[in-house]
Enzyme design. Structure first.
Site, PDB file in Angstrom:
ATOM      1  N   ASP A   8      63.063  70.029  75.015  1.00  0.00           N
ATOM      2  CA  ASP A   8      64.097  69.549  75.813  1.00  0.00           C
ATOM      3  C   ASP A   8      64.622  68.292  76.101  1.00  0.00           C
ATOM      4  O   ASP A   8      63.414  67.371  76.292  1.00  0.00           O
ATOM      5  CB  ASP A   8      64.813  70.433  76.428  1.00  0.00           C
ATOM      6  CG  ASP A   8      63.546  70.578  77.323  1.00  0.00           C
ATOM      7  OD1 ASP A   8      62.895  69.592  77.427  1.00  0.00           O
ATOM      8  OD2 ASP A   8      63.637  71.220  79.223  1.00  0.00           O
ATOM      9  N   CYS A  65      58.430  70.842  76.626  1.00  0.00           N
ATOM     10  CA  CYS A  65      59.653  70.991  77.626  1.00  0.00           C
ATOM     11  C   CYS A  65      59.337  69.901  78.890  1.00  0.00           C
ATOM     12  O   CYS A  65      57.685  69.188  78.186  1.00  0.00           O
ATOM     13  CB  CYS A  65      59.820  72.385  77.911  1.00  0.00           C
ATOM     14  SG  CYS A  65      58.778  72.919  78.596  1.00  0.00           S
ATOM     15  N   THR A  67      57.380  71.445  81.270  1.00  0.00           N
ATOM     16  CA  THR A  67      56.273  71.920  81.688  1.00  0.00           C
ATOM     17  C   THR A  67      55.524  72.527  80.463  1.00  0.00           C
ATOM     18  O   THR A  67      54.020  72.817  80.453  1.00  0.00           O
ATOM     19  CB  THR A  67      56.018  73.282  82.659  1.00  0.00           C
ATOM     20  OG1 THR A  67      56.903  73.961  81.771  1.00  0.00           O
ATOM     21  CG2 THR A  67      56.816  72.643  84.136  1.00  0.00           C
ATOM     22  N   GLY A  68      55.929  72.560  79.207  1.00  0.00           N
ATOM     23  CA  GLY A  68      55.816  73.380  78.196  1.00  0.00           C
ATOM     24  C   GLY A  68      55.949  74.942  78.236  1.00  0.00           C
ATOM     25  O   GLY A  68      55.666  75.508  77.384  1.00  0.00           O
ATOM     26  N   HIS A  98      39.980  80.755  67.189  1.00  0.00           N
ATOM     27  CA  HIS A  98      40.639  82.485  67.884  1.00  0.00           C
ATOM     28  C   HIS A  98      41.911  83.653  68.054  1.00  0.00           C
ATOM     29  O   HIS A  98      41.940  83.709  67.570  1.00  0.00           O
ATOM     30  CB  HIS A  98      40.162  82.878  69.389  1.00  0.00           C
ATOM     31  CG  HIS A  98      38.634  81.808  69.824  1.00  0.00           C
ATOM     32  ND1 HIS A  98      37.969  82.626  70.453  1.00  0.00           N
ATOM     33  CD2 HIS A  98      37.811  81.617  68.882  1.00  0.00           C
ATOM     34  CE1 HIS A  98      36.848  82.764  70.053  1.00  0.00           C
ATOM     35  NE2 HIS A  98      36.604  81.714  68.918  1.00  0.00           N
ATOM     36  N   HIS A 133      38.156  87.695  64.865  1.00  0.00           N
ATOM     37  CA  HIS A 133      39.640  87.201  65.509  1.00  0.00           C
ATOM     38  C   HIS A 133      41.069  87.888  64.360  1.00  0.00           C
ATOM     39  O   HIS A 133      41.776  87.780  65.258  1.00  0.00           O
ATOM     40  CB  HIS A 133      39.294  85.901  65.473  1.00  0.00           C
ATOM     41  CG  HIS A 133      38.287  85.855  66.654  1.00  0.00           C
ATOM     42  ND1 HIS A 133      38.120  85.786  67.998  1.00  0.00           N
ATOM     43  CD2 HIS A 133      37.809  84.806  65.997  1.00  0.00           C
ATOM     44  CE1 HIS A 133      36.949  85.145  67.886  1.00  0.00           C
ATOM     45  NE2 HIS A 133      36.688  84.521  67.074  1.00  0.00           N
TER      46      HIS A 133
END
Ligand code: RB5
Length: 151
Positions: A8, A65, A67-68, A98, A133
């Site tokens: 964004d 973005c 903050t993510g 993992h 995993h």
């Protein structure tokens, strides 16, 4: 390898830096926007970049973005996408080893450009460990498909 990119307005500059970095490394990418610092709604760009991974058009996604966080929430709603917000080289490595993450998310206001590129290099070059995993990641898919897990 082909990588989808999305951001964004809050991470437009980081995405541009990521594009330069991938170009220097000779890694193919598709930029799903945004294309300027004008305010936009992050779920749309996260969806486009994540959906390209889900559809198999891209192997990995890098979505950013401020903050993510918001883009990771949006990306994780796309079936087949395992998106991880990363803030360290260790997280970038572990989420590949993992979680078999196929999308890395990060925040322009959270990580330096230098750290972002290091995380990207690690994310794109680290293999999934499989083994135990594999079972855990398949349980994530079960949740995605509406299965109610029990212990
Ligand atoms: C946009 O102001 C900001 O909310 C967005 O970039 C993102 O950080 C949301 O989680």
């Amino acid at each position: 390898m082909k990588v989808s990119l999305g951001a964004d307005h809050g991470a437009f500059e980081l995405k541009e830096a990521v594009k330069k970095h991938l170009e220097e490394k000779g890694i193919e990418f598709e930029d799903f926007g945004c294309y300027s610092k004008e305010s936009v709604d992050y779920p749309k760009y996260a969806f486009l970049a994540a959906n390209a991974v889900a559809k198999g058009e891209c192997d990995f996604g890098i979505i950013c973005c401020t903050t993510g966080l918001g883009v990771s929430m949006a990306a994780n709603k796309v079936k087949g996408v395992r998106a991880a917000v990363c803030t360290s080289e260790m997280l970038a490595e572990m989420t590949r080893r993992h979680n078999n993450a196929n999308v890395i998310c990060m925040g322009q206001k959270v990580v330096s450009e230098d750290l972002a590129m290091k995380m990207i290099d690690i994310f794109l070059s680290t293999e999934f460990e499989g083994g135990r995993h594999e079972r855990r990641v398949s349980l994530l898919t079960d949740i995605e498909n509406g299965k109610e897990l029990t212990v």
